[in-house]
Design an enzyme around this catalytic site. Structure first.
Site, PDB file in Angstrom:
ATOM      1  N   ASN A  85     -12.703  -3.361   2.769  1.00  0.00           N
ATOM      2  CA  ASN A  85     -13.603  -2.225   2.906  1.00  0.00           C
ATOM      3  C   ASN A  85     -14.591  -2.280   1.743  1.00  0.00           C
ATOM      4  O   ASN A  85     -14.188  -2.435   0.581  1.00  0.00           O
ATOM      5  CB  ASN A  85     -12.825  -0.910   2.875  1.00  0.00           C
ATOM      6  CG  ASN A  85     -11.926  -0.747   4.085  1.00  0.00           C
ATOM      7  OD1 ASN A  85     -12.237  -1.219   5.177  1.00  0.00           O
ATOM      8  ND2 ASN A  85     -10.789  -0.096   3.899  1.00  0.00           N
ATOM      9  N   ASP A 122       0.849  -1.188   0.000  1.00  0.00           N
ATOM     10  CA  ASP A 122       0.000   0.000   0.000  1.00  0.00           C
ATOM     11  C   ASP A 122       0.888   1.243   0.000  1.00  0.00           C
ATOM     12  O   ASP A 122       1.898   1.314   0.688  1.00  0.00           O
ATOM     13  CB  ASP A 122      -0.911  -0.013   1.241  1.00  0.00           C
ATOM     14  CG  ASP A 122      -2.065   0.953   1.104  1.00  0.00           C
ATOM     15  OD1 ASP A 122      -3.221   0.502   0.973  1.00  0.00           O
ATOM     16  OD2 ASP A 122      -1.817   2.187   1.125  1.00  0.00           O
ATOM     17  N   ILE A 123       0.484   2.255  -0.772  1.00  0.00           N
ATOM     18  CA  ILE A 123       1.271   3.483  -0.901  1.00  0.00           C
ATOM     19  C   ILE A 123       1.252   4.306   0.391  1.00  0.00           C
ATOM     20  O   ILE A 123       2.146   5.128   0.619  1.00  0.00           O
ATOM     21  CB  ILE A 123       0.743   4.308  -2.097  1.00  0.00           C
ATOM     22  CG1 ILE A 123       1.820   5.224  -2.660  1.00  0.00           C
ATOM     23  CG2 ILE A 123      -0.523   5.071  -1.755  1.00  0.00           C
ATOM     24  CD1 ILE A 123       1.456   5.820  -4.024  1.00  0.00           C
ATOM     25  N   GLY A 127     -15.127   3.173   3.940  1.00  0.00           N
ATOM     26  CA  GLY A 127     -13.798   3.646   3.593  1.00  0.00           C
ATOM     27  C   GLY A 127     -13.256   3.138   2.274  1.00  0.00           C
ATOM     28  O   GLY A 127     -12.081   3.351   1.968  1.00  0.00           O
ATOM     29  N   GLN A 128     -14.084   2.454   1.471  1.00  0.00           N
ATOM     30  CA  GLN A 128     -13.585   2.000   0.167  1.00  0.00           C
ATOM     31  C   GLN A 128     -13.415   3.205  -0.754  1.00  0.00           C
ATOM     32  O   GLN A 128     -14.358   3.984  -0.952  1.00  0.00           O
ATOM     33  CB  GLN A 128     -14.544   0.981  -0.475  1.00  0.00           C
ATOM     34  CG  GLN A 128     -13.952   0.365  -1.735  1.00  0.00           C
ATOM     35  CD  GLN A 128     -14.834  -0.727  -2.352  1.00  0.00           C
ATOM     36  OE1 GLN A 128     -15.946  -0.975  -1.909  1.00  0.00           O
ATOM     37  NE2 GLN A 128     -14.308  -1.375  -3.384  1.00  0.00           N
ATOM     38  N   HIS A 154     -10.012  -5.405  -3.312  1.00  0.00           N
ATOM     39  CA  HIS A 154      -8.661  -5.604  -2.773  1.00  0.00           C
ATOM     40  C   HIS A 154      -8.754  -6.047  -1.329  1.00  0.00           C
ATOM     41  O   HIS A 154      -9.521  -5.490  -0.551  1.00  0.00           O
ATOM     42  CB  HIS A 154      -7.816  -4.330  -2.887  1.00  0.00           C
ATOM     43  CG  HIS A 154      -8.496  -3.086  -2.410  1.00  0.00           C
ATOM     44  ND1 HIS A 154      -9.450  -2.425  -3.158  1.00  0.00           N
ATOM     45  CD2 HIS A 154      -8.385  -2.384  -1.256  1.00  0.00           C
ATOM     46  CE1 HIS A 154      -9.886  -1.369  -2.496  1.00  0.00           C
ATOM     47  NE2 HIS A 154      -9.259  -1.325  -1.331  1.00  0.00           N
TER      48      HIS A 154
HETATM   49  P1  5GP Z   1      -9.661   1.375   0.259  1.00  0.00           P
HETATM   50  O1  5GP Z   1      -9.687   2.723   0.905  1.00  0.00           O
HETATM   51  O2  5GP Z   1     -10.404   1.385  -1.065  1.00  0.00           O
HETATM   52  O3  5GP Z   1     -10.083   0.236   1.153  1.00  0.00           O
HETATM   53  O4  5GP Z   1      -8.135   1.056  -0.055  1.00  0.00           O
HETATM   54  C1  5GP Z   1      -7.441   1.630  -1.108  1.00  0.00           C
HETATM   55  C2  5GP Z   1      -5.988   1.604  -0.723  1.00  0.00           C
HETATM   56  O5  5GP Z   1      -5.232   1.841  -1.878  1.00  0.00           O
HETATM   57  C3  5GP Z   1      -5.601   2.675   0.298  1.00  0.00           C
HETATM   58  O6  5GP Z   1      -5.083   2.051   1.455  1.00  0.00           O
HETATM   59  C4  5GP Z   1      -4.567   3.508  -0.436  1.00  0.00           C
HETATM   60  O7  5GP Z   1      -3.511   3.930   0.392  1.00  0.00           O
HETATM   61  C5  5GP Z   1      -4.101   2.582  -1.527  1.00  0.00           C
HETATM   62  N1  5GP Z   1      -3.663   3.256  -2.735  1.00  0.00           N
HETATM   63  C6  5GP Z   1      -4.286   4.302  -3.363  1.00  0.00           C
HETATM   64  N2  5GP Z   1      -3.619   4.644  -4.472  1.00  0.00           N
HETATM   65  C7  5GP Z   1      -2.551   3.798  -4.551  1.00  0.00           C
HETATM   66  C8  5GP Z   1      -1.468   3.662  -5.492  1.00  0.00           C
HETATM   67  O8  5GP Z   1      -1.365   4.379  -6.505  1.00  0.00           O
HETATM   68  N3  5GP Z   1      -0.543   2.700  -5.238  1.00  0.00           N
HETATM   69  C9  5GP Z   1      -0.636   1.875  -4.148  1.00  0.00           C
HETATM   70  N4  5GP Z   1       0.340   0.969  -3.991  1.00  0.00           N
HETATM   71  N5  5GP Z   1      -1.632   1.968  -3.243  1.00  0.00           N
HETATM   72  C10 5GP Z   1      -2.574   2.919  -3.448  1.00  0.00           C
END
Ligand code: 5GP
Ligand code: ZN
Length: 114
Positions: free
Chosen positions: A87, A30-31, A93-94, A100
């Site tokens: 999520n 994760d970034i 929080g998605q 994923h």
């Molecule tokens: P969500 O919030 O949808 O459950 O998770 C999305 C995740 O993707 C977040 O934890 C966010 O930090 C990660 N993320 C968003 N953009 C990028 C990216 O460009 N590269 C990577 N490696 N992770 C990302």
């Protein structure tokens, strides 16, 4: 899907720190990590969330979870414990609507989550 960030990671158009790959999944860091280990495991195929994936391809969901377990083992956190989070929906929080699994560990994790 051409406008999907995680489809672009699968295709290599957006770079990522890849941890593991299988024929049908990709795992990458994760970034914005929320724990010492924070890896995302995604199917190469686009499905918007875990419920849609379960309905469309239960075996692929099973592979995603097997890969999550292999990521945890590779990170050395399978013994201490880790969390697998999907999520689902904006209020949960998605933010990326390509399913994923978050694999989180390497520190104590609070329960219930925020
Ligand atoms: P969500 O919030 O949808 O459950 O998770 C999305 C995740 O993707 C977040 O934890 C966010 O930090 C990660 N993320 C968003 N953009 C990028 C990216 O460009 N590269 C990577 N490696 N992770 C990302
Ligand atoms: Zn996608």
């Amino acid at each position: 899907m051409t406008d999907c960030l995680f489809c672009k990671i699968v295709s290599g158009d957006v770079p990522a720190k890849i941890v593991r790959e299988s024929d049908r999944t990709v795992a990458f860091r994760d970034i914005n990590p929320q724990a010492p280990t924070h890896v995302l495991v995604i199917p190469r195929d686009h499905h918007p969330n875990v419920a849609a994936l379960a309905a469309a391809d239960a075996e692929l969901l099973a592979e995603l979870l097997r890969e999550a377990g292999q990521v945890a083992a590779g990170e050395g956190i399978d013994g201490t414990g880790y969390r697998v989070v999907f999520n689902t929906g904006a209020q949960a929080g998605q933010t990326v609507f390509h399913v994923h699994a978050h694999v989180l560990g390497g520190r104590g994790l609070n329960w219930p989550p925020g």
